[in-house]
Design a protein around this motif. Sequence first.
Motif, PDB file in Angstrom:
ATOM      1  N   GLU A   1       9.223 -13.315  -3.491  1.00 54.04           N
ATOM      2  CA  GLU A   1       8.281 -13.732  -4.533  1.00 54.04           C
ATOM      3  C   GLU A   1       7.782 -15.139  -4.212  1.00 54.04           C
ATOM      4  OE1 GLU A   1       8.565 -15.210  -9.142  1.00 54.04           O
ATOM      5  OE2 GLU A   1       9.858 -13.539  -8.532  1.00 54.04           O
ATOM      6  N   LEU A   2       6.470 -15.251  -3.952  1.00 50.73           N
ATOM      7  CA  LEU A   2       5.903 -16.543  -3.604  1.00 50.73           C
ATOM      8  C   LEU A   2       5.751 -17.419  -4.834  1.00 50.73           C
ATOM      9  CD1 LEU A   2       3.121 -15.754  -0.975  1.00 50.73           C
ATOM     10  CD2 LEU A   2       5.547 -16.208  -0.632  1.00 50.73           C
ATOM     11  N   GLN A   3       6.040 -18.698  -4.666  1.00 52.53           N
ATOM     12  CA  GLN A   3       5.883 -19.655  -5.754  1.00 52.53           C
ATOM     13  C   GLN A   3       4.897 -20.744  -5.335  1.00 52.53           C
ATOM     14  OE1 GLN A   3      10.131 -20.441  -6.638  1.00 52.53           O
ATOM     15  NE2 GLN A   3       9.852 -19.113  -8.397  1.00 52.53           N
ATOM     16  N   GLU A   4       5.161 -22.015  -5.662  1.00 53.48           N
ATOM     17  CA  GLU A   4       4.163 -23.045  -5.426  1.00 53.48           C
ATOM     18  C   GLU A   4       4.020 -23.381  -3.944  1.00 53.48           C
ATOM     19  OE1 GLU A   4       7.937 -25.537  -6.182  1.00 53.48           O
ATOM     20  OE2 GLU A   4       7.129 -23.562  -6.728  1.00 53.48           O
ATOM     21  N   GLU A   5       2.857 -23.921  -3.603  1.00 53.25           N
ATOM     22  CA  GLU A   5       2.599 -24.381  -2.244  1.00 53.25           C
ATOM     23  C   GLU A   5       3.371 -25.681  -1.999  1.00 53.25           C
ATOM     24  OE1 GLU A   5      -1.181 -26.263   0.108  1.00 53.25           O
ATOM     25  OE2 GLU A   5      -1.576 -24.411  -0.996  1.00 53.25           O
ATOM     26  N   LEU A   6       4.017 -25.765  -0.832  1.00 52.13           N
ATOM     27  CA  LEU A   6       4.815 -26.951  -0.489  1.00 52.13           C
ATOM     28  C   LEU A   6       4.139 -27.836   0.546  1.00 52.13           C
ATOM     29  CD1 LEU A   6       8.369 -25.329  -0.215  1.00 52.13           C
ATOM     30  CD2 LEU A   6       7.409 -26.593  -2.152  1.00 52.13           C
ATOM     31  N   GLY A   7       3.307 -27.247   1.387  1.00 47.02           N
ATOM     32  CA  GLY A   7       2.663 -28.028   2.445  1.00 47.02           C
ATOM     33  C   GLY A   7       1.588 -27.228   3.119  1.00 47.02           C
ATOM     34  N   ARG A   8       0.701 -27.936   3.825  1.00 45.60           N
ATOM     35  CA  ARG A   8      -0.425 -27.265   4.464  1.00 45.60           C
ATOM     36  C   ARG A   8      -0.772 -28.000   5.759  1.00 45.60           C
ATOM     37  NH1 ARG A   8      -5.132 -24.199   2.338  1.00 45.60           N
ATOM     38  NH2 ARG A   8      -3.899 -24.024   0.440  1.00 45.60           N
ATOM     39  N   GLY A   9      -0.925 -27.251   6.839  1.00 47.68           N
ATOM     40  CA  GLY A   9      -1.349 -27.808   8.118  1.00 47.68           C
ATOM     41  C   GLY A   9      -2.628 -27.150   8.566  1.00 47.68           C
ATOM     42  N   LYS A  10      -3.019 -27.413   9.817  1.00 53.14           N
ATOM     43  CA  LYS A  10      -4.289 -26.867  10.297  1.00 53.14           C
ATOM     44  C   LYS A  10      -4.294 -25.346  10.330  1.00 53.14           C
ATOM     45  CE  LYS A  10      -4.689 -29.368  14.124  1.00 53.14           C
ATOM     46  NZ  LYS A  10      -3.849 -30.579  14.066  1.00 53.14           N
ATOM     47  N   PHE A  11      -3.128 -24.757  10.637  1.00 61.77           N
ATOM     48  CA  PHE A  11      -3.092 -23.307  10.783  1.00 61.77           C
ATOM     49  C   PHE A  11      -2.036 -22.648   9.902  1.00 61.77           C
ATOM     50  CE2 PHE A  11      -4.982 -24.856  14.671  1.00 61.77           C
ATOM     51  CZ  PHE A  11      -6.056 -23.988  14.855  1.00 61.77           C
ATOM     52  N   GLY A  12      -1.378 -23.410   9.064  1.00 64.47           N
ATOM     53  CA  GLY A  12      -0.309 -22.806   8.283  1.00 64.47           C
ATOM     54  C   GLY A  12      -0.203 -23.359   6.881  1.00 64.47           C
ATOM     55  N   ILE A  13       0.283 -22.515   5.977  1.00 67.47           N
ATOM     56  CA  ILE A  13       0.566 -22.935   4.610  1.00 67.47           C
ATOM     57  C   ILE A  13       2.010 -22.547   4.296  1.00 67.47           C
ATOM     58  CG2 ILE A  13      -0.079 -22.755   2.175  1.00 67.47           C
ATOM     59  CD1 ILE A  13      -2.821 -21.818   3.025  1.00 67.47           C
ATOM     60  N   VAL A  14       2.744 -23.466   3.698  1.00 72.84           N
ATOM     61  CA  VAL A  14       4.139 -23.207   3.346  1.00 72.84           C
ATOM     62  C   VAL A  14       4.270 -23.109   1.834  1.00 72.84           C
ATOM     63  CG1 VAL A  14       6.510 -24.052   3.472  1.00 72.84           C
ATOM     64  CG2 VAL A  14       4.953 -24.453   5.386  1.00 72.84           C
ATOM     65  N   TYR A  15       4.935 -22.048   1.394  1.00 72.82           N
ATOM     66  CA  TYR A  15       5.196 -21.835  -0.030  1.00 72.82           C
ATOM     67  C   TYR A  15       6.698 -21.802  -0.265  1.00 72.82           C
ATOM     68  CZ  TYR A  15       0.370 -20.072  -0.165  1.00 72.82           C
ATOM     69  OH  TYR A  15      -0.998 -19.935  -0.051  1.00 72.82           O
ATOM     70  N   ARG A  16       7.099 -22.247  -1.433  1.00 71.84           N
ATOM     71  CA  ARG A  16       8.457 -21.935  -1.877  1.00 71.84           C
ATOM     72  C   ARG A  16       8.476 -20.444  -2.198  1.00 71.84           C
ATOM     73  NH1 ARG A  16      12.309 -25.031  -4.604  1.00 71.84           N
ATOM     74  NH2 ARG A  16      10.761 -26.688  -4.878  1.00 71.84           N
ATOM     75  N   CYS A  17       9.569 -19.779  -1.885  1.00 68.16           N
ATOM     76  CA  CYS A  17       9.673 -18.358  -2.227  1.00 68.16           C
ATOM     77  C   CYS A  17      11.105 -18.034  -2.617  1.00 68.16           C
ATOM     78  CB  CYS A  17       9.199 -17.468  -1.073  1.00 68.16           C
ATOM     79  SG  CYS A  17      10.293 -17.456   0.357  1.00 68.16           S
ATOM     80  N   ILE A  18      11.277 -16.898  -3.267  1.00 66.45           N
ATOM     81  CA  ILE A  18      12.598 -16.438  -3.692  1.00 66.45           C
ATOM     82  C   ILE A  18      12.797 -15.024  -3.171  1.00 66.45           C
ATOM     83  CG2 ILE A  18      14.037 -15.793  -5.660  1.00 66.45           C
ATOM     84  CD1 ILE A  18      12.763 -18.030  -7.246  1.00 66.45           C
ATOM     85  N   GLU A  19      13.915 -14.789  -2.493  1.00 67.84           N
ATOM     86  CA  GLU A  19      14.217 -13.427  -2.065  1.00 67.84           C
ATOM     87  C   GLU A  19      14.580 -12.607  -3.301  1.00 67.84           C
ATOM     88  OE1 GLU A  19      16.592 -10.944   1.347  1.00 67.84           O
ATOM     89  OE2 GLU A  19      17.324 -12.930   0.805  1.00 67.84           O
ATOM     90  N   LYS A  20      13.899 -11.504  -3.492  1.00 67.14           N
ATOM     91  CA  LYS A  20      14.029 -10.720  -4.728  1.00 67.14           C
ATOM     92  C   LYS A  20      15.423 -10.128  -4.902  1.00 67.14           C
ATOM     93  CE  LYS A  20       9.098  -9.552  -4.867  1.00 67.14           C
ATOM     94  NZ  LYS A  20       8.081  -8.450  -4.822  1.00 67.14           N
TER      95      LYS A  20
END
Length: 342
Positions: A33-52
Amino acid sequence: MYSFRSKKNQVQLSFPYRDVQIKRGADPKEQYELQEELGRGKFGIVYRCIEKTNGLSLAAKFITCPKKEDRRNVEREVEIMRALQHPRLIQLYDAYENGKTMCVILELIEGGELFERVIDDDFILTEKSCTVFMRQICEGVDFMHKQRILHLDMKPENILCLTQTGNRIKIIDFGLARKFDPDKKLQVLFGTPEFVAPEVVNYDAIGYGTDMWSVGVICYVLLSGLSPFMGATDPQTMANVTIAKYDFDDESFNEISELAKDFIRKLLLKDIAERMTAEECLNHEWLKRKKANLHRTPSMDVTKDNLKLFVERWNEHPNSPYVFDKSSQSIIPDQNDSSTSP
């Protein structure tokens, strides 16, 4: 938490070893389950997530891969991380390929960048605390090198604190890492100007010492807040690196021990073969655990002020990996950089 036992002490991994294989044609959102965005680079976006299935909090890095080369770069990073199960290194949890997008699920590290932590008003920066951080960095690099892996982008933003209050760190971002065979010549034309070793700039053979140069620069910056080779421009910085000339003349080094300076001197050597290995660093007197002369080191106020300026400059002008174009003697941003901090 799960334990990882070393010879001297017991530290912990965030989860048990996972033999990660890339799941092809699968959607990570089915399991996480994806949650808030944590960081962003030129080619990638990192989200906090929770394994269901178990509620574990993790970081999901989504990387767009329009070309086969982009996908191969991510596949190489996953393959390298599979071999790097160690408490001082960010841990791989899962990986997906879904069309033109790849997703790497990583250990969630919430303490922020090391340098951001040490400039906090609540943190008392001393030479003793610097040895605590440098010892952990060397432990992580030592493990990497014993797996025959070079990081090749060691710099402050790739060293995170595990928590916002503790002193444990993690080395992150293996996007530029390479497997290394000491019997074969390896050359690269990428790195971050302030932290890259002379042999990279000169397109000479690289090796374990290439990472150790960067460790030496990180140590110099941590102790003084100053960048030893920085010039007015990136090409000037690279020229300073190639001659390997630096000094300890700034007032920030007035209270720094000779042992610390010796540690740096044995890393910032132009000849790659002469630099200390990570294991030798761990056996250096400066990093030995029982050092009565460092227990009462003064707080480093000048260094802290310098570090605040260093971090401010770094945040305004992120020092992303560069490719060194030897034909035109120019330095250009690495278009394959997918680095984002989890």
